[in-house]
Design a protein around this motif. Structure first.
Motif, PDB file in Angstrom:
ATOM      1  N   ASP A  98       0.415  -1.024  -0.400  1.00 30.10           N
ATOM      2  CA  ASP A  98      -0.096  -0.394  -0.557  1.00 30.10           C
ATOM      3  C   ASP A  98       0.562   1.572  -0.078  1.00 30.10           C
ATOM      4  N   GLU A  99       0.634   2.476   0.089  1.00 26.42           N
ATOM      5  CA  GLU A  99       0.992   3.453   0.251  1.00 26.42           C
ATOM      6  C   GLU A  99       1.977   3.982   1.107  1.00 26.42           C
ATOM      7  N   ARG A 100       1.930   3.725   2.542  1.00 27.05           N
ATOM      8  CA  ARG A 100       3.100   3.227   3.447  1.00 27.05           C
ATOM      9  C   ARG A 100       3.925   2.370   2.952  1.00 27.05           C
ATOM     10  N   GLY A 103       6.472   4.348   0.319  1.00 29.01           N
ATOM     11  CA  GLY A 103       6.616   4.641   0.971  1.00 29.01           C
ATOM     12  C   GLY A 103       7.790   4.061   1.666  1.00 29.01           C
ATOM     13  N   ARG A 142       0.368   3.964  -9.018  1.00 27.36           N
ATOM     14  CA  ARG A 142      -0.405   5.541  -8.608  1.00 27.36           C
ATOM     15  C   ARG A 142       0.892   5.345  -7.423  1.00 27.36           C
ATOM     16  N   ALA A 143       0.998   4.609  -6.211  1.00 30.50           N
ATOM     17  CA  ALA A 143       1.612   5.105  -5.263  1.00 30.50           C
ATOM     18  C   ALA A 143       3.163   5.028  -5.176  1.00 30.50           C
ATOM     19  N   ARG A 146       4.015   8.031  -7.063  1.00 33.49           N
ATOM     20  CA  ARG A 146       4.144   9.841  -5.884  1.00 33.49           C
ATOM     21  C   ARG A 146       5.419   9.579  -5.191  1.00 33.49           C
ATOM     22  N   ALA A 147       5.347   8.388  -4.789  1.00 35.81           N
ATOM     23  CA  ALA A 147       6.551   8.004  -3.989  1.00 35.81           C
ATOM     24  C   ALA A 147       8.342   8.023  -4.806  1.00 35.81           C
TER      25      ALA A 147
END
Length: 416
Positions: A98-100, A103, A142-143, A146-147
């Motif tokens: 996931d995004e986290r 990241g 997409r994540a 963004r990272a």
């Protein structure tokens, strides 16, 4: 997590893993293996330059916490060093990130994520036993965007019940994601897998060679129209976005494989004896230097419990190795060169052939150089082109589809 029906990777249950190689302790065990491998390299006089690529793969490394992947990467940096612009990749099942998570990878030094997309068609995903949805893949890409990470997606064609239109839909969706790299592989069915047993029982149809060839051509056309160029038979990218790690394999550089079942390769190791995470170095040795030397491959114990026991005993956990002779090195140079867009350097190969002929006993026979008598028929049959600038033999699309036949004809012409 569960094993996909077509998957032939080296996978085990938590019970099989044993305490030493359990999920919670796996990263620590890999780091311990790194130290053992580094000591082995030093004993054998192998002083590698800083690592140029690291690849976490051979399954679903993202089943581990992101901190574990970062810890293993930090250990590579501490033991070997990592080039400033190194490519650091992990494969990822879209369901596991996931995004986290992404990241945390970016903060830890990763530069690239390869998502296992396989298909966008629900019934094909079901046949492949994949649990993710196309939406999960897009969310992961997409994540990564963004990272600041590069993204790649993997596709599989030829699944039972997949139509040409199904495949077009998958390819177009991958292109529309805007990724700069795509891998597309023909489905390979191993008899010991769930899918292999279903095909043997007649409950699923066997993949068809002509169908897979048609799907390869569809992919090649659609990728090219989107600006993605083939650089290896199963890989396409925008210029400058090629997987440097994958190219390292095709260029036959040194790499250290870590983890149960992983393979390692070292050029110019004399008399040594001794799918998983791997690290390699582009500068580890020019293939041209290694063809007339002895090199080797070693492979880790496949079962994680036994693998962990070897590490606990202070042993590099190889279950076996093989010496690669100068002639076998030459075979691999030809085979690998014919898979990549830069092509096979005919002049280099001929220099190696002459060196092998000088080195080997006359009773072993004399290899023939690659000349017009060999190349002209391959060009005439539309299997290769000759780059007028480099002199390299480059496979055409037809040659890519018939790659095994091209290699066999080249071997036969040389006398291998």
């Amino acid at each position: 997590m569960r094993r996909c029906g077509y998957c032939d990777f080296n996978t085990y249950t938590a019970t099989d893993m044993g305490a030493g190689a359990s999920r919670g302790n796996y990263a620590n065990m890999v780091v311990r293996e790194m130290r053992l491998v580094r000591d082995w390299q030093l004993v054998h006089g192998i002083e590698e330059p800083p690592v140029s690529t690291v690849f976490f793969g051979g399954g679903t490394p993202t089943i581990l916490p992101a901190r574990d992947l970062v810890m293993m990467l930090d250990a590579v940096r501490g033991l070997w060093g990592i080039e400033p612009e190194a490519e650091i990749t992990t494969e990822a099942n879209p369901d596991t990130v996931d995004e986290r998570y992404i990241g945390a990878l970016a903060e830890g030094g990763f530069t690239r994520v390869s998502f296992g997309m396989q298909s966008t068609v629900p019934h094909v995903l079901k046949t492949l036993d994949r649990t993710h949805t196309p939406a999960n893949v897009e969310a992961g890409v997409r994540a990564a965007d963004r990272a600041g990470l590069r993204s790649s997606v993997d596709l599989i064609y030829g699944a039972p019940g997949e139509s040409l239109d199904d495949w077009r839909d998958s390819v177009r969706t991958a292109v529309d994601l805007g990724v700069n790299h795509v891998s597309a592989y023909a489905l390979t069915v191993e008899p010991t897998t769930k899918m292999g047993r279903q095909i043997a029982a007649g409950t699923l149809p066997k993949p068809d060679d002509d169908d897979e060839a048609a799907k390869y051509e569809i992919a090649d056309d659609l990728f090219a129209a989107a600006g993605l160029e083939w650089y290896e038979i199963s890989n396409w990218s925008r210029p400058g976005y090629e997987s440097r790690h994958n190219l390292g394999y095709w260029r036959n550089v040194d790499w250290a494989g870590l983890g149960p079942g992983a393979h390692s390769h070292y050029n110019m190791v004399m008399g040594s004896s001794t799918d998983g995470d791997a690290a390699n170095s582009d500068a580890a040795g020019d293939v041209s230097a290694s063809v007339t030397s002895t090199s080797m491959r070693g492979w880790d114990i496949a079962h994680p419990r036994m693998w962990g026991m070897a590490i606990n005993d202070g042993r590099v956990p190889w279950s076996g190795d093989e010496t690669i002779s100068p002639t076998e090195n030459l075979e691999e140079l030809i085979m690998l060169g014919l898979r990549i867009r830069e092509g096979l350097d005919i002049g280099r190969v001929n220099r190696h052939i002459e060196a092998v002929n000088r080195a080997q006993d006359a009773a072993q026979g004399t290899l023939r150089i690659i000349d017009d008598a060999c190349l002209t028929p391959l060009v005439g049959d539309g299997l290769i082109t000759l780059d007028p600038t480099t002199g390299h033999a480059v496979a055409t699309r037809r040659g890519r589809l018939l790659n095994d036949a091209v290699i066999e004809r080249m071997f036969g012409a040389v006398g291998l």
